[in-house]
Enzyme design. Structure first.
Site, PDB file in Angstrom:
ATOM      1  N   SER A 267       0.803  -1.237   0.167  1.00 36.97           N
ATOM      2  CA  SER A 267      -0.041   0.017  -0.222  1.00 36.97           C
ATOM      3  C   SER A 267       0.846   1.006  -0.022  1.00 36.97           C
ATOM      4  CB  SER A 267      -0.932  -0.043   1.175  1.00 36.97           C
ATOM      5  OG  SER A 267      -1.553   1.303   1.420  1.00 36.97           O
TER       6      SER A 267
ATOM      7  N   TYR B  98      -2.701  -0.177   9.971  1.00 35.62           N
ATOM      8  CA  TYR B  98      -2.534  -0.746   8.640  1.00 35.62           C
ATOM      9  C   TYR B  98      -1.333  -0.577   7.801  1.00 35.62           C
ATOM     10  CZ  TYR B  98      -4.009  -0.835   3.625  1.00 35.62           C
ATOM     11  OH  TYR B  98      -3.933  -1.481   2.413  1.00 35.62           O
TER      12      TYR B  98
END
Length: 255
Positions: free
Chosen positions: A47, A72
């Site tokens: 990501s 995350y």
């Protein structure tokens, strides 16, 4: 090709253990499965969130990403480190793809485009964080898929030129590689919303709010490695992408 994960920056603040269980334990199971079945190449989703506190733009895979600002992001960085370990220990070829703000038909209902569209059609207010000033390298799903397809058969072999005195984090002596996949053209969130209003033909009611914890102000993908090595070329502009999404949304939800 592993795209499975517990996604989203904000929910990782509310429920961190969901990310630990899925993104760390789950990804460990993926790696073990690949090792024990002699998989020829593992491609997995990372990501753009891993860039965290980095401000040098465009974001480059050749720069270290040691300061994530959400759990995350930390789990995605951990996935890259775990993958490298397996590449080194077991010669398992791995490629991590740092996706930049993917959008388009069938995207997650918790993502901004789906939430904004539903709220605008319903006449409800949309929450616009950072007052709409932050920029994102919005990348249409077709361009993401194109990048994935190009990467799958490009199996990393490990590089003799890697210098441990000046370690480049994007590759290694192990069969390991990291790429950015993005549009390479950041746009302000306000423009994103304006285009959504244009194609919905409805003016949005906005609640302007400060930047949320865990969110980075701007993202901007350096995709030179994909372009130079695999002739990657993102093609869908934000205008075309949002129009395609709106057309899909109206048909899918009969809106």
């Amino acid at each position: 090709m592993n795209l499975a994960a517990q996604a989203g920056v904000r929910y990782s603040i509310e429920n961190p253990f969901a990310y630990i269980d899925t993104n760390l334990v789950g990804f460990g199971n993926i790696l073990e499965g690949c090792r024990n079945t002699s998989v020829k190449h593992l491609v997995y989703a990372s990501s753009s969130s891993v860039y965290g506190l980095n401000t040098k733009q465009p974001f480059s895979t050749h720069e270290p990403v040691n300061h994530p600002i959400s759990l995350y992001a930390a789990t995605k960085k951990a996935n890259e480190l775990m993958a490298h370990t397996y590449s080194h220990l077991y010669q398992l070829p791995t490629t991590g793809l740092r996706f930049f703000t993917v959008y388009g038909p069938y995207d997650r209902p918790d993502m901004a485009l789906q939430k904004f569209t539903k709220a605008i059609i319903s006449g409800e207010k949309i929450k616009v964080f950072n007052y709409g000033k932050h920029r994102r390298d919005f990348t249409y799903i077709d361009d993401i898929v194109e990048g994935i397809i190009r990467v799958i058969d490009n199996i990393p072999l490990g590089a003799d030129k890697w210098n441990p005195l000046i370690p480049d984090p994007s590759f290694s002596t192990a069969p390991y590689k990291i790429y950015n996949i993005g549009r390479n053209k950041p746009e302000e969130l306000n423009k994103y919303i304006e285009l959504l209003e244009k194609y919905l033909k409805i003016n949005a009611k906005k609640e302007l709010l400060p930047l949320q914890p865990g969110d980075v102000p701007d993202t901007y993908a350096d995709v030179d490695d994909l372009v130079n090595e695999l002739e990657y070329e993102p093609k869908i502009s934000i205008e075309e992408g949002i129009e395609k999404f709106v057309n899909w949304y109206k048909a899918f939800y009969n809106a």
